[in-house]
Design a protein around this motif. Structure first.
Motif, PDB file in Angstrom:
ATOM      1  N   MET A   1       0.862  -1.186   0.000  1.00 32.56           N
ATOM      2  CA  MET A   1       0.000   0.000   0.000  1.00 32.56           C
ATOM      3  C   MET A   1       0.898   1.235   0.000  1.00 32.56           C
ATOM      4  SD  MET A   1      -3.230  -1.012   2.432  1.00 32.56           S
ATOM      5  CE  MET A   1      -4.026   0.533   1.943  1.00 32.56           C
ATOM      6  N   ASN A   2       1.461   1.531  -1.148  1.00 29.50           N
ATOM      7  CA  ASN A   2       2.520   2.543  -1.227  1.00 29.50           C
ATOM      8  C   ASN A   2       2.196   3.692  -2.176  1.00 29.50           C
ATOM      9  OD1 ASN A   2       2.721   1.206  -3.644  1.00 29.50           O
ATOM     10  ND2 ASN A   2       4.778   0.402  -3.304  1.00 29.50           N
ATOM     11  N   ARG A   3       0.908   4.001  -2.319  1.00 32.31           N
ATOM     12  CA  ARG A   3       0.514   5.094  -3.209  1.00 32.31           C
ATOM     13  C   ARG A   3       0.347   6.395  -2.431  1.00 32.31           C
ATOM     14  NH1 ARG A   3      -4.392   5.028  -5.306  1.00 32.31           N
ATOM     15  NH2 ARG A   3      -5.191   3.751  -3.595  1.00 32.31           N
ATOM     16  N   ILE A   4       0.724   7.474  -3.061  1.00 31.17           N
ATOM     17  CA  ILE A   4       0.355   8.801  -2.567  1.00 31.17           C
ATOM     18  C   ILE A   4      -0.932   9.152  -3.302  1.00 31.17           C
ATOM     19  CG2 ILE A   4       0.986  11.236  -2.411  1.00 31.17           C
ATOM     20  CD1 ILE A   4       3.887  10.367  -2.247  1.00 31.17           C
ATOM     21  N   ARG A   5      -2.046   9.066  -2.604  1.00 27.61           N
ATOM     22  CA  ARG A   5      -3.348   9.210  -3.252  1.00 27.61           C
ATOM     23  C   ARG A   5      -3.628  10.634  -3.699  1.00 27.61           C
ATOM     24  NH1 ARG A   5      -7.258   6.035   1.048  1.00 27.61           N
ATOM     25  NH2 ARG A   5      -6.202   3.989   1.024  1.00 27.61           N
ATOM     26  N   GLU A   6      -3.086  11.579  -2.967  1.00 25.47           N
ATOM     27  CA  GLU A   6      -3.407  12.988  -3.238  1.00 25.47           C
ATOM     28  C   GLU A   6      -2.280  13.829  -2.667  1.00 25.47           C
ATOM     29  OE1 GLU A   6      -6.600  15.970  -1.187  1.00 25.47           O
ATOM     30  OE2 GLU A   6      -7.386  14.053  -1.939  1.00 25.47           O
ATOM     31  N   ILE A   7      -1.905  14.871  -3.375  1.00 26.89           N
ATOM     32  CA  ILE A   7      -0.882  15.770  -2.844  1.00 26.89           C
ATOM     33  C   ILE A   7      -1.148  17.180  -3.364  1.00 26.89           C
ATOM     34  CG2 ILE A   7       0.773  15.290  -4.714  1.00 26.89           C
ATOM     35  CD1 ILE A   7       2.983  15.525  -2.501  1.00 26.89           C
ATOM     36  N   ASP A   8      -1.036  18.140  -2.491  1.00 23.41           N
ATOM     37  CA  ASP A   8      -1.232  19.545  -2.825  1.00 23.41           C
ATOM     38  C   ASP A   8      -0.139  20.332  -2.114  1.00 23.41           C
ATOM     39  OD1 ASP A   8      -2.318  21.870  -3.815  1.00 23.41           O
ATOM     40  OD2 ASP A   8      -4.381  21.276  -3.378  1.00 23.41           O
ATOM     41  N   ASP A   9      -0.231  21.655  -2.174  1.00 24.56           N
ATOM     42  CA  ASP A   9       0.810  22.477  -1.568  1.00 24.56           C
ATOM     43  C   ASP A   9       0.857  22.343  -0.052  1.00 24.56           C
ATOM     44  OD1 ASP A   9       1.409  23.349  -4.085  1.00 24.56           O
ATOM     45  OD2 ASP A   9       0.317  25.248  -3.900  1.00 24.56           O
ATOM     46  N   ASP A  10      -0.286  22.031   0.568  1.00 23.10           N
ATOM     47  CA  ASP A  10      -0.314  22.048   2.025  1.00 23.10           C
ATOM     48  C   ASP A  10      -0.659  20.712   2.671  1.00 23.10           C
ATOM     49  OD1 ASP A  10      -2.939  21.900   1.254  1.00 23.10           O
ATOM     50  OD2 ASP A  10      -3.645  23.565   2.506  1.00 23.10           O
ATOM     51  N   HIS A  11      -0.894  19.668   1.853  1.00 21.29           N
ATOM     52  CA  HIS A  11      -1.188  18.367   2.456  1.00 21.29           C
ATOM     53  C   HIS A  11      -0.924  17.254   1.460  1.00 21.29           C
ATOM     54  CE1 HIS A  11      -4.900  18.591   0.142  1.00 21.29           C
ATOM     55  NE2 HIS A  11      -5.026  17.285   0.342  1.00 21.29           N
ATOM     56  N   ALA A  12      -0.778  16.043   2.007  1.00 15.85           N
ATOM     57  CA  ALA A  12      -0.630  14.851   1.177  1.00 15.85           C
ATOM     58  C   ALA A  12      -1.346  13.706   1.859  1.00 15.85           C
ATOM     59  CB  ALA A  12       0.839  14.505   0.970  1.00 15.85           C
ATOM     60  N   VAL A  13      -2.070  12.918   1.078  1.00 11.48           N
ATOM     61  CA  VAL A  13      -2.701  11.706   1.586  1.00 11.48           C
ATOM     62  C   VAL A  13      -1.846  10.532   1.123  1.00 11.48           C
ATOM     63  CG1 VAL A  13      -4.744  10.235   1.568  1.00 11.48           C
ATOM     64  CG2 VAL A  13      -4.992  12.742   1.557  1.00 11.48           C
TER      65      VAL A  13
ATOM     66  N   ASP B   1      10.321   8.763  -0.071  1.00  6.90           N
ATOM     67  CA  ASP B   1       9.515   8.959  -1.279  1.00  6.90           C
ATOM     68  C   ASP B   1       8.521  10.096  -1.095  1.00  6.90           C
ATOM     69  OD1 ASP B   1      10.863   6.880  -2.474  1.00  6.90           O
ATOM     70  OD2 ASP B   1       9.336   5.381  -2.011  1.00  6.90           O
ATOM     71  N   LEU B   2       7.964  10.218   0.099  1.00  5.50           N
ATOM     72  CA  LEU B   2       7.075  11.355   0.374  1.00  5.50           C
ATOM     73  C   LEU B   2       7.858  12.655   0.316  1.00  5.50           C
ATOM     74  CD1 LEU B   2       4.372  12.574   1.185  1.00  5.50           C
ATOM     75  CD2 LEU B   2       4.970  12.135   3.574  1.00  5.50           C
ATOM     76  N   HIS B   3       9.063  12.659   0.871  1.00  5.97           N
ATOM     77  CA  HIS B   3       9.911  13.851   0.785  1.00  5.97           C
ATOM     78  C   HIS B   3      10.119  14.263  -0.673  1.00  5.97           C
ATOM     79  CE1 HIS B   3      11.976  13.081   4.944  1.00  5.97           C
ATOM     80  NE2 HIS B   3      10.800  13.657   5.051  1.00  5.97           N
ATOM     81  N   GLN B   4      10.420  13.293  -1.524  1.00  2.00           N
ATOM     82  CA  GLN B   4      10.677  13.601  -2.932  1.00  2.00           C
ATOM     83  C   GLN B   4       9.430  14.139  -3.622  1.00  2.00           C
ATOM     84  OE1 GLN B   4      12.478  10.427  -5.172  1.00  2.00           O
ATOM     85  NE2 GLN B   4      11.978  11.346  -7.142  1.00  2.00           N
ATOM     86  N   SER B   5       8.290  13.490  -3.380  1.00  2.00           N
ATOM     87  CA  SER B   5       7.048  13.927  -4.027  1.00  2.00           C
ATOM     88  C   SER B   5       6.654  15.327  -3.581  1.00  2.00           C
ATOM     89  CB  SER B   5       5.922  12.939  -3.715  1.00  2.00           C
ATOM     90  OG  SER B   5       6.193  11.679  -4.294  1.00  2.00           O
ATOM     91  N   ALA B   6       6.818  15.608  -2.293  1.00  3.61           N
ATOM     92  CA  ALA B   6       6.502  16.949  -1.801  1.00  3.61           C
ATOM     93  C   ALA B   6       7.454  17.975  -2.406  1.00  3.61           C
ATOM     94  CB  ALA B   6       6.569  16.985  -0.278  1.00  3.61           C
ATOM     95  N   GLY B   7       8.744  17.621  -2.486  1.00  4.50           N
ATOM     96  CA  GLY B   7       9.730  18.536  -3.044  1.00  4.50           C
ATOM     97  C   GLY B   7       9.450  18.894  -4.485  1.00  4.50           C
TER      98      GLY B   7
END
Length: 473
Positions: A100-112, A121-127
């Protein structure tokens, strides 16, 4: 606990429904996940379940509840307290969230992010969006969002942004009966009773299986400045921190370590070099950052603050990293302390917290008390001065090693925890209780707290099938 026939029947039902990719019974494939990160606990499991969706997790939990089979949730298996290791009697099945390794949603101020998303990986996607998730730690390349949430992880940026609990906006989780709690859409105001999301954060998988988390993001760092500072004692370090906090909110990390910790890193970790000339009794690593809209340059800000501290006699010497490579070299020293401690020999290690104002005195007095009570040991602490978190190590006498750890370390651990409790602190700051600290929690925590923990556990997991043997029975 379940018997072998119940477990085997459940495994076969799940294999028929979900297939061999989801239900793994190959012993060689399961083996790496049966031992904790520190190598202290070894478990057994007849199967490792690997669902890929929340619906699959819910179906597995429902089936396990009907069969009376316990489940041990696991992410990156980086627990420091044996919190993700199954029982050694094989009475539980592993439930891995790594698929279960998907980032379902990401915006400027939040990530699901789903539970199996790796922190790096979350760090990279947010960056990539010009944002960042402001929690990091040494295991960021393998630890997962679900585990970090279940353990209420801390790390080096708690000073400004708090622990994982402060960064969680909402949680999706499968409860012990297989029902799904969906709290991913947070409300600014919601007074419908108890905070279920809050209970799940830090629950160590004992109340339900976290499947996804809505996380707060903050603006990306435009630039940062990292300084290495030499001081005479921890109180000077705290005075430096308080002075900086009066002037700016840009300080994100403030780490303290004694000279002996630095020397162990320099001796055991190839490629490390002393940041400052000469020896200093204590060292501070401080990082200040500027976001895209911030006007102040963090290196000039640190320079001004450190110059004042030197003039006031609080700081003996300091250097600001000249470039990113040197900044990473400073941080490598801090991040390598645990590795260097392991290479130095056996030690009783503690993840504890005390009130911030008490931390300088505690680090010195606790070390002296332990060394006096256990002759031949060496004790010292390092950690996150801004939040009171001390990683306190008691090193075994050189000539006794494993024998001392086996026979005397438990008494030393109890002494340290008694000293912490006397300060109004916690025997677990950021690593959790797991199975390592369960007995000490019962011994040191107020009766009302234990009673409340047991009542909550019984209410949400009446059959005791969620991560048995961890935190509270």
């Amino acid at each position: 606990m379940s018997n072998a026939s119940d477990r085997r029947a459940l495994i076969e039902r799940l294999r028929t429904r979900f297939g061999e990719r989801t239900v793994v019974t190959d012993a060689a494939a399961i083996e790496p996940w049966l031992t904790d990160w520190r190598g202290r606990w070894h478990g057994a499991a007849e199967a490792m379940l690997q669902p890929s969706t929340t619906d699959e997790v819910a179906a597995i939990v429902r089936s396990a509840a009907q069969a009376g089979v316990a489940l041990v949730p696991q992410g990156g298996n980086t627990s420091m307290v044996g919190g993700a290791t199954p029982p050694e009697d094989g009475s539980a099945l592993l439930l891995s969230l790594r698929r279960m390794n998907r980032i379902r949603e990401i915006d400027d101020d939040h990530a699901v992010a789903e539970a199996g998303v790796i922190l790096a990986d979350l760090h990279q996607s947010a960056g990539e969006r010009g944002a960042r998730f402001p929690l990091t730690l040494g295991s960021r390349g393998s630890c997962t969002i679900g585990g970090l949430t279940a353990a209420n992880a801390g790390g080096t940026q708690v000073l400004r942004f708090g622990t994982m609990r402060s960064l969680v906006l909402g949680i999706e989780a499968v409860l012990a009966d297989g029902s799904v709690h969906n709290g991913l859409r947070p409300l600014k105001k919601d007074n419908r009773g108890y905070d279920l999301d809050g209970l799940l954060v830090g629950s160590e998988g004992t109340l339900g299986i976290i499947t996804a988390v809505n996380l707060r993001l903050v603006p990306a760092v435009r630039e940062r400045a990292v300084a290495w500072v030499g001081v005479d004692d921890p109180q000077d370090a705290l005075d430096l921190l308080r002075g900086m906090q009066r002037e700016t909110t840009a300080v994100e990390a403030f780490e303290i370590l004694p000279e002996d910790s630095l020397q162990r890193v320099l001796h055991h970790i190839p490629g490390t070099r002393p940041p400052l000339p000469g020896n200093h009794r204590w060292h501070v690593l401080v990082e200040a950052v500027a976001a895209p809209r911030d006007a102040a340059a963090p290196d000039l800000l640190l320079q001004q603050l450190l110059e004042r501290a030197i003039a006031a006699g609080i700081v003996r010497d300091a250097v600001i990293a000249a470039n990113e490579r040197q900044a990473e070299a400073f941080w490598r020293i801090r991040d390598s302390i645990s590795e260097a401690e392991r290479a130095s020999g056996p030690a009783a290690q503690h993840d504890i917290s005390v009130p911030v104002d008490a931390m300088p005195r505690f680090m010195i007095e606790a070390a002296a008390a332990v060394e006096q009570a256990f002759q031949g040991t060496q004790a010292s602490g390092f950690g996150h001065l801004g939040d009171g978190n001390v990683h306190f190590h008691v090193r075994a006498p050189q000539d006794r090693g494993a024998e001392w750890i086996r026979n005397e370390a438990p008494a030393a651990i109890r002494l340290v925890h008694d000293l912490v409790t006397a300060e109004g602190g916690s025997i677990s700051a950021e690593h959790g209780i797991g199975q390592m600290k369960k007995e000490e929690l019962l011994r040191t925590a107020p009766a009302a707290r234990i009673q409340a923990l047991r009542a909550i556990k019984h209410a949400l997991d009446p059959c005791g099938l969620m991560n048995p043997g961890k935190l509270i029975d």
